[in-house]
Design a protein around this motif. Structure first.
Motif, PDB file in Angstrom:
ATOM      1  N   ASP A  91       0.834  -1.205   0.000  1.00  0.00           N
ATOM      2  CA  ASP A  91       0.000   0.000   0.000  1.00  0.00           C
ATOM      3  C   ASP A  91       0.868   1.255   0.000  1.00  0.00           C
ATOM      4  O   ASP A  91       0.574   2.234  -0.684  1.00  0.00           O
ATOM      5  CB  ASP A  91      -0.922  -0.001   1.224  1.00  0.00           C
ATOM      6  N   SER A  94       0.617   3.427  -3.530  1.00  0.00           N
ATOM      7  CA  SER A  94      -0.279   4.570  -3.333  1.00  0.00           C
ATOM      8  C   SER A  94       0.563   5.835  -3.287  1.00  0.00           C
ATOM      9  O   SER A  94       1.758   5.819  -3.524  1.00  0.00           O
ATOM     10  CB  SER A  94      -1.055   4.418  -2.027  1.00  0.00           C
ATOM     11  N   GLU A  95      -0.078   6.940  -2.970  1.00  0.00           N
ATOM     12  CA  GLU A  95       0.629   8.213  -2.865  1.00  0.00           C
ATOM     13  C   GLU A  95       1.224   8.429  -1.473  1.00  0.00           C
ATOM     14  O   GLU A  95       1.859   9.459  -1.228  1.00  0.00           O
ATOM     15  CB  GLU A  95      -0.323   9.366  -3.197  1.00  0.00           C
TER      16      GLU A  95
END
Length: 224
Positions: free
Chosen positions: A178, A182-183
Motif C-alpha cells: 500500500d 499509493s501516494e
C-alpha cells in the motif's frame, strides 16, 4: 576555495537506509538517491511491531536474536548458506519457519538455484563469505534496524528512484504494498519515482541487470 562535491547514492535492501539517511542529513551533498527493493519509511519496524503482525518464526525476528542465526548457519558451509539465501529470497513469500525449524531448514537441498544465478556466482560469493563470515551481515541490518536515530527532519527531499521487482517478497510485509503503490510514500519522499520490473524478485538487479542499469542511467541523466 572549497569545491563541494555532489553525489548520487545507490542502495540495495538494507543499503537503502544509509543512502536515505545521508540525503536527509546532507541534502546539499546529494543529487539523488536510487534504491532497490526497499522503500523509505521514517520509522523502521522494531521487534514489537514485527511481533504484532508476523509470527515468531519470521526470519528477521529469528536473525535479530544473538547467536541464533550463527548456530543455524554454522550447520553448513558458507556456500550452502549463500545458496539457501538466494533460493529463499528470490521467492514471493516471506521466509517463516515453524517452531521445529530454523530458517535454513526452509530450503530443500534438492531445490535448484534460480536460473539467473550460476554455480560460478555461487562459488565466488561462497568464497567471499568463507573468508569474512556472516557476523557483519547479521549485525548491521538485523540487529540495528530498529535503532531510533532521533532525526529532527525525516523527509527525503532529493530526487529519488525506487526500483522494485514485481514478485519481490517485500510486498508481503504489512503495509508495504500500500505504501509503495499509493501516494503515501510521497508524504516522506515528495520527489519520488517508482519503477516496477514485473518478473523481478528481491534480486531484480541480478535478474535484469541491463534493464536496471538503463533505469539508473536515465535517472542520473535526468537529475545531473
Amino acid at each position: 576555495m572549497t569545491c563541494l562535491v555532489k553525489v548520487f547514492l545507490v542502495g540495495k535492501d538494507f543499503g537503502a537506509s544509509p543512502a536515505y539517511l545521508f540525503s536527509i542529513l546532507h541534502p546539499e551533498r546529494v543529487l539523488g538517491v536510487i534504491t532497490l527493493g526497499v522503500p523509505y519509511a521514517p520509522a523502521p519496524p522494531g521487534p514489537s511491531m514485527l511481533h504484532k503482525y508476523l509470527p515468531e518464526g519470521f526470519y528477521m525476528l529469528r536473525w535479530k536474536e544473538p547467536g541464533r542465526a550463527e548456530a543455524d548457519f554454522g550447520r553448513f558451509d558458507a556456500k550452502t548458506v549463500v545458496r539457501n539465501v538466494y533460493i529463499l529470497f528470490s521467492r514471493s513469500e516471506l521466509p517463516i519457519a515453524n517452531e521445529n525449524q530454523e530458517i535454513m531448514d526452509l530450503v530443500d537441498p534438492d531445490t535448484p538455484l534460480p536460473s539467473w544465478f550460476t554455480e560460478e556466482d555461487l562459488s565466488i560469493y561462497g568464497a567471499l563469505y568463507e573468508k569474512s563470515g556472516f557476523r557483519t551481515a547479521l549485525q548491521v541490518p538485523y540487529r540495528t534496524v530498529s535503532d531510533d536515530l532521533k532525526l529532527a527532519d525525516t523527509v527525503v527531499k532529493v530526487p529519488t528512484l525506487l526500483i522494485m521487482g514485481g514478485k519481490d517478497y517485500v510486498f508481503k510485509f504489512p503495509g508495504i504494498e500500500d505504501l509503495i503503490k499509493s501516494e503515501k510514500a510521497k508524504e516522506f519522499v515528495p520527489n519520488l519515482e517508482v519503477t516496477f520490473i514485473p518478473e523481478g524478485t528481491h534480486f531484480v538487479q541480478e535478474q535484469f541487470p541491463e534493464q536496471v542499469n538503463q533505469l539508473i542511467l536515465a535517472f542520473l541523466a535526468k537529475n545531473s
